[in-house]
Design an enzyme around this catalytic site. Structure first.
Site, mmCIF file in Angstrom:
data_model
loop_
_atom_site.group_PDB
_atom_site.id
_atom_site.type_symbol
_atom_site.label_atom_id
_atom_site.label_comp_id
_atom_site.label_asym_id
_atom_site.label_seq_id
_atom_site.Cartn_x
_atom_site.Cartn_y
_atom_site.Cartn_z
ATOM 1 N N LYS A 121 -39.631 -44.593 1.189
ATOM 2 C CA LYS A 121 -39.723 -43.413 0.315
ATOM 3 C C LYS A 121 -40.235 -42.198 1.059
ATOM 4 C CE LYS A 121 -39.993 -45.384 -4.311
ATOM 5 N NZ LYS A 121 -40.785 -45.516 -5.542
ATOM 6 N N LYS A 204 -28.985 -52.892 -2.333
ATOM 7 C CA LYS A 204 -29.362 -53.404 -3.667
ATOM 8 C C LYS A 204 -29.034 -52.378 -4.750
ATOM 9 C CE LYS A 204 -34.098 -51.780 -4.071
ATOM 10 N NZ LYS A 204 -35.469 -51.974 -4.428
ATOM 11 N N LYS A 207 -31.965 -47.506 -9.012
ATOM 12 C CA LYS A 207 -31.791 -46.250 -9.764
ATOM 13 C C LYS A 207 -31.646 -45.065 -8.818
ATOM 14 C CE LYS A 207 -36.475 -47.225 -10.886
ATOM 15 N NZ LYS A 207 -37.157 -47.985 -11.898
#
Ligand code: AMP
Ligand code: TRP
Length: 345
Positions: A121, A204, A207
């Site tokens: 992130k 994967k 969102k």
């Protein structure tokens, strides 16, 4: 005759989900939430909405409030039963943040920096753009877990590293002070541990996917969902066979088909032998629509009754709070905090 265990004898499980989207996706459902509902009878369950984790990245307060309630409704729609499970909101119990502080003081800087979720992130957003909360996220998650002394934590594969840190911190605390925490085991059913993106089947389903067409959002219009299945990437060749290496797209679709229909992968391979991808995807689209349609209806009906959702959370917090307060009391005592006393009359 088998004797059913008394409630107190059932091992505890605990898990959480972040309210960071208007709808859960098929990976959340198959990898986590469906497991939660399935485990309720065998275990003593605690499930919560991780709304404090949801503010570790920039967010909109109005959306967070709405998504938190939506998450509760979706857990109920998935069959998580408030009579059997404590369902609660993380921010309703201050003990989560309180224990997180103690655990942060036990975590090494380098240890925290090695967490792949933080690395990913912060690389994506740029280190200057991420807050310290993203860095201490895993210690809050360890606190979420250790407060309840669960035997198992049912999550998807992507959470394994966080669970390892949780176990390390539990062990460190037990060793440095006094045995206080139980070392929790991850509970990660392999078949559905990692549902992949429909357009990019080596990543994967997430969102934060690069394209929305790779993501099945459970509360989307069923027709839009069927379309996404029909346009899912398949691999070269024409046979419907499970081979994650050579056919990641078809294998992912077989995993989803098998998980939603309850039929085994070999059985499905046999059924579609010699029939090509078209028929297979058409049938899978139908299976997915049959699942999402009633799920959406139940969720939207539950969202009409805000009082009911509030009451579910109130009862959940009451049950979870009793456990969390008792653990925190032990922790504060063992680290040497002087206990507060009431003002003398
Ligand atoms: P999150 O939305 O990140 O809070 O994730 C909620 C739960 O869904 C966690 O237990 C995740 O491990 C699980 N999960 C998320 N994405 C997937 C996926 N693609 N496949 C399987 N499980 C997933
Ligand atoms: N980090 C988890 C996720 O992104 C959510 C979470 C927060 C969680 N606290 C937890 C999961 C405690 C299990 C146990 O999916």
């Amino acid at each position: 005759m088998s004797v059913s265990p008394t409630p107190a004898a059932r091992p505890r499980i605990l898990s959480g989900i972040q309210p960071t989207s208007d709808t859960i996706h098929l990976g959340n459902y198959l990898g986590a939430v469906r497991q939660w509902a399935a485990l309720q009878d065998e275990f003593e369950p605690f499930f919560f909405i991780a709304n404090m984790h949801a503010i570790t990245v920039e967010h909109d307060p109005k959306a967070l409030r709405e998504r938190s309630l939506r998450s509760v409704a979706q857990l109920l729609a998935a069959g998580v039963d408030p009579e059997k499970s404590a369902i609660f909101m993380q921010s309703h119990l201050p003990e989560h943040a309180q224990l997180a502080w103690v655990l942060q003081c036990l975590t090494g800087f380098g240890e925290a920096r090695r967490m792949t979720q933080f690395k990913d992130k912060s690389a994506k957003l740029g280190e200057g753009n991420v807050g310290v909360g993203l860095f201490t996220y895993p210690m809050l998650m360890a606190a979420d877990i250790l407060l309840y002394r669960p035997a198992y934590v049912p999550v998807g594969e992507d959470q394994r590293q966080h669970l390892e840190l949780t176990r390390d911190l539990a062990q460190r605390f037990n060793h440095r002070f006094k045995k206080t925490f139980r070392l929790p085991e991850p509970y990660i059913p392999q078949a559905t541990a990692k549902i992949m993106d429909l357009q990019e089947p080596t990543a994967k389903m997430s969102k934060s996917a690069s394209s929305p067409s790779g993501l099945i959002d459970v509360l989307d219009e069923p027709r839009a969902t069927a379309k996404k299945i029909m346009s899912a990437v398949t691999d070269s060749g024409a046979e419907v066979v499970f081979d994650e290496e050579k056919k990641p797209g078809v294998s992912n679709l077989l995993t989803i088909y098998s998980a939603l229909s309850g039929r085994s992968i070999p059985e499905l391979e046999e059924q579609y032998a010699g029939r090509g991808y078209g028929d297979f995807k058409k049938d899978l689209a139908e299976v997915v629509v049959e699942f999402v349609t009633p799920f959406r209806d139940r969720t939207f009906a539950l969202l009409e009754d805000r009082d009911h959702l509030d009451q579910v959370l109130a009862r959940g917090a009451e049950k979870a709070g009793a456990v969390a307060r008792a653990t925190l009391r032990d922790v504060y005592d063992r680290v040497g905090f002087v206990p507060p006393v009431p003002v003398a009359q």
